[in-house]
Design an enzyme around this catalytic site. Sequence first.
Site, PDB file in Angstrom:
ATOM      1  N   PHE A  38      -9.209  -4.240  -1.750  1.00 43.63           N
ATOM      2  CA  PHE A  38      -8.314  -3.501  -2.029  1.00 43.63           C
ATOM      3  C   PHE A  38      -8.967  -3.303  -3.130  1.00 43.63           C
ATOM      4  O   PHE A  38      -8.166  -1.501  -3.698  1.00 43.63           O
ATOM      5  CB  PHE A  38      -6.770  -4.437  -2.290  1.00 43.63           C
ATOM      6  CG  PHE A  38      -6.788  -5.511  -1.141  1.00 43.63           C
ATOM      7  CD1 PHE A  38      -7.169  -4.823  -0.066  1.00 43.63           C
ATOM      8  CD2 PHE A  38      -6.040  -6.718  -1.151  1.00 43.63           C
ATOM      9  CE1 PHE A  38      -6.639  -5.906   1.335  1.00 43.63           C
ATOM     10  CE2 PHE A  38      -5.628  -7.386  -0.204  1.00 43.63           C
ATOM     11  CZ  PHE A  38      -5.632  -6.713   1.392  1.00 43.63           C
ATOM     12  N   TRP A  46      -1.978   1.249   0.350  1.00 42.27           N
ATOM     13  CA  TRP A  46      -2.851   0.939  -1.247  1.00 42.27           C
ATOM     14  C   TRP A  46      -2.812  -0.730  -0.552  1.00 42.27           C
ATOM     15  O   TRP A  46      -4.763  -0.901  -1.382  1.00 42.27           O
ATOM     16  CB  TRP A  46      -2.001   0.163  -2.705  1.00 42.27           C
ATOM     17  CG  TRP A  46      -2.655  -0.182  -3.271  1.00 42.27           C
ATOM     18  CD1 TRP A  46      -2.876   0.410  -3.659  1.00 42.27           C
ATOM     19  CD2 TRP A  46      -2.950  -1.368  -3.985  1.00 42.27           C
ATOM     20  NE1 TRP A  46      -4.103  -0.007  -4.969  1.00 42.27           N
ATOM     21  CE2 TRP A  46      -3.908  -0.882  -5.388  1.00 42.27           C
ATOM     22  CE3 TRP A  46      -2.617  -2.794  -3.209  1.00 42.27           C
ATOM     23  CZ2 TRP A  46      -4.412  -2.823  -5.344  1.00 42.27           C
ATOM     24  CZ3 TRP A  46      -2.896  -3.645  -4.413  1.00 42.27           C
ATOM     25  CH2 TRP A  46      -4.188  -3.929  -4.761  1.00 42.27           C
ATOM     26  N   HIS A  47      -2.868  -1.191   0.288  1.00 40.12           N
ATOM     27  CA  HIS A  47      -3.893  -2.656   0.420  1.00 40.12           C
ATOM     28  C   HIS A  47      -4.671  -2.716   1.052  1.00 40.12           C
ATOM     29  O   HIS A  47      -5.594  -3.393   1.106  1.00 40.12           O
ATOM     30  CB  HIS A  47      -2.841  -3.779   0.921  1.00 40.12           C
ATOM     31  CG  HIS A  47      -1.592  -4.346   0.647  1.00 40.12           C
ATOM     32  ND1 HIS A  47      -0.867  -4.134  -0.631  1.00 40.12           N
ATOM     33  CD2 HIS A  47      -1.934  -5.415  -0.861  1.00 40.12           C
ATOM     34  CE1 HIS A  47      -0.423  -4.666  -1.209  1.00 40.12           C
ATOM     35  NE2 HIS A  47      -1.086  -5.893  -1.409  1.00 40.12           N
ATOM     36  N   GLY A  48      -4.928  -1.614   2.273  1.00 42.52           N
ATOM     37  CA  GLY A  48      -6.074  -1.343   3.294  1.00 42.52           C
ATOM     38  C   GLY A  48      -5.318  -0.186   3.692  1.00 42.52           C
ATOM     39  O   GLY A  48      -4.579   0.127   4.302  1.00 42.52           O
TER      40      GLY A  48
END
Length: 495
Positions: free
Chosen positions: A495, A325-327
Amino acid sequence: MLFPTATFAFFFFTVFIASWALRERMGWRKLLLLAASYVFYGWWDWRFMALLAGSTAFNYLAGLLIADSSGKLRQRVVVAAVAVNLGVLALFKYYNFFIDSLTDVLVALDWQRDLPFLEIILPIGISFFTFQGISYVIDVSRRHIPPVRSPVDLFLYISFFPQLVAGPIVRASHFLPQLERKPDLSRTALAWGLLLVLSGMLKKTVIAHYIAVDLVDPVFAQPDIAASGDLIAAHYAYAVQVYCDFSAYSDIAIGVAALLGYRFRRNFDRPFAAASLQQLWQRWHISLSTWLRDYLYRALRGDKRDAGWRMYRNIFLTMLLGGLWHGANWTFVLWGAIHGIGLGLERFVKTRWHAFKTARADATPPLPSRRPGAAQPPADTASAWAGAFTGWFVTFHLFTLSAIFFRSPDIQAVWSYYAKMLSFTGGFEALTPFLLLLTAGAVAVQFLPGNLFERAADKLCDAPAFVFGLMLGGGLVLIDIAGPEGVAPFIYFQF
């Protein structure tokens, strides 16, 4: 439009005055805040206002359909709604990442093919408003909340500008009921909001900025030529920078919402004082951690009845997807995997240790008291302190060392950083006493009582109005003097 800028100050002052002028006319007030939220989002790129509106309209209709259906049809609508939300997120955020990864696999197998690449601009905040839409339709399906009948209410919930582009992830069950009540700008809310805004400004424009510009950015840009001492310092400093940068946005968002009459829940709670990984993730980005727990972990049947390998599998998958999810980069995937493995090992050790102590206590008869009613000997506080310190030390260093994955552009850069850092060649060239003070101080204040803001806000409640003005004006002037020229975007915008 960035929070700590003159443009946002003018924007918010205008919205603040107009919104409180309309406090007796709730319908018009909602429309004003909705329009302001779209102006705020469109300030970056007006074309993505259509994406935001389309996502919200889809979830609004999905919520109504879910509420009016039952049985298998209801389940299918929920699955379809979640799939569409995730599909839009995957298209904008992960499409080229998956194509790149597939290309690498085909090249390794000598099956190289021309795959379709797209020039896609990542919309700011898409992960946050997508997650809010998903949580809304799932909560409606679980009957935790009724469907929203007013389109304005749901559009305002999804797009409310304080939390739109970088969180916190606000639950519909917490925010929507506030839209039904007449807002009240109490002195407590005013003091709370001003303190949070000033705290966020300080962390972002002073601490995070100087740590990044003078130490983290130059060291991570060229780790091969940096001294190993600076590499060691920079990996600590980067963890502090991420915390100060992101918690600053959360502080300002929560403070701005409070000044408009709405209350958001805390998003950070002294995570660097945590004595375990589980405790750290209960304190870091709380809105995301609880979202992953409620909508992903529990969907994998990760409840209290879950045991054995399935529980550890669910923990690992939750953190793995949380990392993704962060990248869109394998560094984020591995970062999530590290924390998933760490949480699993921590749970395993705690479970075995608890079983060992229970068995030992059952096998050892209690010592008789010297006389009836005599006090038992005090617990071994030294061993308790040693255990707490060991837990904190391991947790803190696992977080800071894994943050190198978070900051590096690719896996090769991560290994190069570790290799040079552990070579212990060279001292401290970029690290200065000022940067050391900022980094160590940001960690040290985590051990102060967690209710300092509440206590300070309570003290300010009885202060005259001019004190609030002096506090805000004087605080902004001091931060402006101490801070740099210009403000870098917040880290979590990507994000």
